[in-house]
Write an enzyme that holds these catalytic residues in place. Sequence first.
Site, PDB file in Angstrom:
ATOM      1  N   ASP A   1     -98.818  32.507 -13.580  1.00  0.00           N
ATOM      2  CA  ASP A   1     -98.954  31.415 -14.558  1.00  0.00           C
ATOM      3  C   ASP A   1     -97.564  31.149 -15.143  1.00  0.00           C
ATOM      4  OD1 ASP A   1     -99.429  29.814 -16.757  1.00  0.00           O
ATOM      5  OD2 ASP A   1    -101.104  30.973 -17.529  1.00  0.00           O
TER       6      ASP A   1
ATOM      7  N   ARG B   1     -93.903  28.146 -31.018  1.00  0.00           N
ATOM      8  CA  ARG B   1     -95.121  28.958 -31.203  1.00  0.00           C
ATOM      9  C   ARG B   1     -94.944  29.969 -32.339  1.00  0.00           C
ATOM     10  NH1 ARG B   1     -97.647  29.609 -25.039  1.00  0.00           N
ATOM     11  NH2 ARG B   1     -97.037  27.516 -24.410  1.00  0.00           N
TER      12      ARG B   1
ATOM     13  N   ASP C   1    -100.019  24.735 -13.187  1.00  0.00           N
ATOM     14  CA  ASP C   1     -99.054  25.833 -13.314  1.00  0.00           C
ATOM     15  C   ASP C   1     -99.615  27.216 -13.005  1.00  0.00           C
ATOM     16  OD1 ASP C   1    -100.469  26.480 -15.642  1.00  0.00           O
ATOM     17  OD2 ASP C   1     -98.642  27.052 -16.713  1.00  0.00           O
ATOM     18  N   GLU C   2    -100.785  27.257 -12.369  1.00  0.00           N
ATOM     19  CA  GLU C   2    -101.336  28.571 -12.020  1.00  0.00           C
ATOM     20  C   GLU C   2    -101.633  28.644 -10.525  1.00  0.00           C
ATOM     21  OE1 GLU C   2    -104.579  29.882 -14.608  1.00  0.00           O
ATOM     22  OE2 GLU C   2    -103.925  28.382 -16.053  1.00  0.00           O
TER      23      GLU C   2
ATOM     24  N   TYR D   1     -94.882  22.628 -19.157  1.00  0.00           N
ATOM     25  CA  TYR D   1     -94.288  21.299 -19.381  1.00  0.00           C
ATOM     26  C   TYR D   1     -92.989  21.443 -20.173  1.00  0.00           C
ATOM     27  CZ  TYR D   1     -98.796  19.064 -18.120  1.00  0.00           C
ATOM     28  OH  TYR D   1     -99.929  18.634 -17.487  1.00  0.00           O
TER      29      TYR D   1
HETATM   30  P1  DGT Z   1     -98.373  29.461 -21.398  1.00  0.00           P
HETATM   31  O1  DGT Z   1     -98.940  29.569 -20.033  1.00  0.00           O
HETATM   32  O2  DGT Z   1     -99.284  29.959 -22.445  1.00  0.00           O
HETATM   33  O3  DGT Z   1     -97.022  30.043 -21.544  1.00  0.00           O
HETATM   34  O4  DGT Z   1     -98.214  27.908 -21.758  1.00  0.00           O
HETATM   35  P2  DGT Z   1     -98.423  26.648 -20.822  1.00  0.00           P
HETATM   36  O5  DGT Z   1     -97.806  25.506 -21.532  1.00  0.00           O
HETATM   37  O6  DGT Z   1     -97.943  26.897 -19.456  1.00  0.00           O
HETATM   38  O7  DGT Z   1     -99.978  26.434 -20.885  1.00  0.00           O
HETATM   39  P3  DGT Z   1    -101.056  26.452 -19.725  1.00  0.00           P
HETATM   40  O8  DGT Z   1    -100.650  27.406 -18.674  1.00  0.00           O
HETATM   41  O9  DGT Z   1    -102.363  26.673 -20.387  1.00  0.00           O
HETATM   42  O10 DGT Z   1    -101.057  24.974 -19.181  1.00  0.00           O
HETATM   43  C1  DGT Z   1    -100.045  24.455 -18.324  1.00  0.00           C
HETATM   44  C2  DGT Z   1     -99.627  23.064 -18.764  1.00  0.00           C
HETATM   45  O11 DGT Z   1    -100.760  22.205 -18.765  1.00  0.00           O
HETATM   46  C3  DGT Z   1     -99.079  23.010 -20.165  1.00  0.00           C
HETATM   47  O12 DGT Z   1     -97.676  23.173 -20.161  1.00  0.00           O
HETATM   48  C4  DGT Z   1     -99.507  21.686 -20.686  1.00  0.00           C
HETATM   49  C5  DGT Z   1    -100.722  21.346 -19.897  1.00  0.00           C
HETATM   50  N1  DGT Z   1    -101.962  21.546 -20.651  1.00  0.00           N
HETATM   51  C6  DGT Z   1    -102.524  22.723 -21.001  1.00  0.00           C
HETATM   52  N2  DGT Z   1    -103.667  22.531 -21.653  1.00  0.00           N
HETATM   53  C7  DGT Z   1    -103.869  21.195 -21.696  1.00  0.00           C
HETATM   54  C8  DGT Z   1    -104.898  20.351 -22.229  1.00  0.00           C
HETATM   55  O13 DGT Z   1    -105.874  20.815 -22.813  1.00  0.00           O
HETATM   56  N3  DGT Z   1    -104.730  18.999 -22.079  1.00  0.00           N
HETATM   57  C9  DGT Z   1    -103.654  18.466 -21.448  1.00  0.00           C
HETATM   58  N4  DGT Z   1    -103.557  17.128 -21.327  1.00  0.00           N
HETATM   59  N5  DGT Z   1    -102.682  19.228 -20.916  1.00  0.00           N
HETATM   60  C10 DGT Z   1    -102.774  20.564 -21.046  1.00  0.00           C
HETATM   61 MG    MG Z   2     -98.775  28.412 -18.223  1.00  0.00          MG
END
Ligand code: DGT
Ligand code: MG
Length: 551
Positions: A18, A55, A110-111, A23
Amino acid sequence: MNPDYYKDEHYRTIIHVDLDCFYAQVEVMKNPELKNVPFGVQQKNIVVTSNYLAREFGIRKCMLLSDAKQMCPNLVLVNGEDLNDYRSMSYKVTSLLQKYSNSVERLGLDENFIDVANLVDEKLQDNTFQVHSVGNIFGNIETLCQCGCEVRLKVASLIAEEMRKLIYEELGLTSCAGIAHNKLLAKIVCSKHKPNQQTVIFPNSALELMLSLNSVENIPGIGKATSEALRTINIRTIQDLQNIAISELNKLFDSEKAKFLQNLSYGIDKSLVKRSGKPLSIGLEDSCKLISAEKEVKEKLTELLKRLLILVEADGRIPKTIKLTVRKFDKLTKTSRRETRQSNINPHLFTSGKVALMNSGNVDKILITLMGLFRKIVQVRRPFHITLLGLSFNKFNERPDIRRSLALFLRKDLEVQSITSIENLNSNDSSPESAAPSPSSYRESSDQECEPTPKRTKLNMFKRNLMEYDKCESPCKLRVQDLQLNSEKHDNNQNISCPPSVDESVFKELPLDVQHELWSEYKRTRNELVNFGNRAKRVKGNTLLNYFVKK
Ligand code: DGT
Ligand code: MG
């Protein structure tokens, strides 16, 4: 529980990768100044993710913009509504992971799940391989299972470390990994240590990991609807789900789903890593303020089409159909309705040059098709109101490998022009590689296509090169020398230009060595014309240059 069941299940070795604040990491690549400030990525009025600095102020995923600003007044916001860059980076990551296994399953952008059981087997066959684990370990390691799964998972932790290093070195992205004997545990344990870390879990800690989730809605695979249904029979915690009689679950779900849900609560997941292919369709849609004129529709579709062509370019395949989606708004009833229509498009529009830089004539041809579809959905002579337009390409052909098609083009020529010579050469040549071309290929040749037999040595050399081509595992391994028929040797540093007879946009897209080859061939022909004037023989057959000459 049958101990053999556990033993077999433990054989599996899954890594879940992951990317960290995905983004946000892509945005930092585009604007490095963001690196040291707390920032969020905004879509409409929501912060969909933020960097880890933000965060620390309490910013969480999918927070309302207003709440986020209150929590962190200095929060910088970046618009993340255009997913192109995220999507293309996402596919690059998956491609890197596919170097480790054929079984790579994408989840969101991203997974990825990677089944590395075969690679682990390979590593374990090497007696010199030092088995140890890297990264964090979830749970206690005092009562480890004796079936061998522990060693396998340790090896997988080393592989996971290598994968994350590769993603960082090649693409500059940090990531987390979870390592387990099934997908469920690998995904959950991945999030236990973040960012830029990895965690392994051995099967003996599965229950502990599941209980750490507290609520059933935190179990991956249990969506909102299922957790709401479970709540109607007072199932909220993981323990509730473990302890409920299956007959009670059967009242809400079919027996397969009931068993599946209860298994999840125990950390049991038999699902396989499904190999992800390329997406079935590539599309974009934009909601918009009311559009009520055809001219505006065309402008919006032009903009969407140009963005979509960039995605198609990155995908690499040639689209065969295009689909238009329209959301119509009825001012009387105040309701909206989506409608779609699709049409075939000529794949030749995409076969030369860069798709994304498609010439305006071709873009216009696609737009004519789209406006035709639009008029089928909307009666343009009456007032209309559109609130969303979407475009997608849905059926695809793979793009042919240029070198392979070149080689086949030239090989056909060889078969045509040298039937007698090859037969003669074969009778003299004792090399085992020099099998004669199949007789059927002779029959297809026509006399009109014949041209003078090339010199024996050159033909011999070319024939051997083609034999080598046949032995190549992949056409990409075909070297440029393999295509050099009658061409002078060139100096790699010499300047090359596009021969006047060749389409410049096509020329620019060719590999440098093929460009060299074309330019050399053009120069040779030009010199012959200068030296011998009308006596120079024009080569009519399948030469590399003739292949690219504008039709
Ligand atoms: P992490 O994995 O906790 O370090 O943070 P992220 O940002 O990689 O979060 P993740 O893995 O849950 O989701 C990957 C990307 O998908 C994130 O950068 C933004 C997008 N994303 C996540 N959740 C949502 C959502 O509920 N709605 C939308 N439109 N995009 C989302
Ligand atoms: Mg992620």
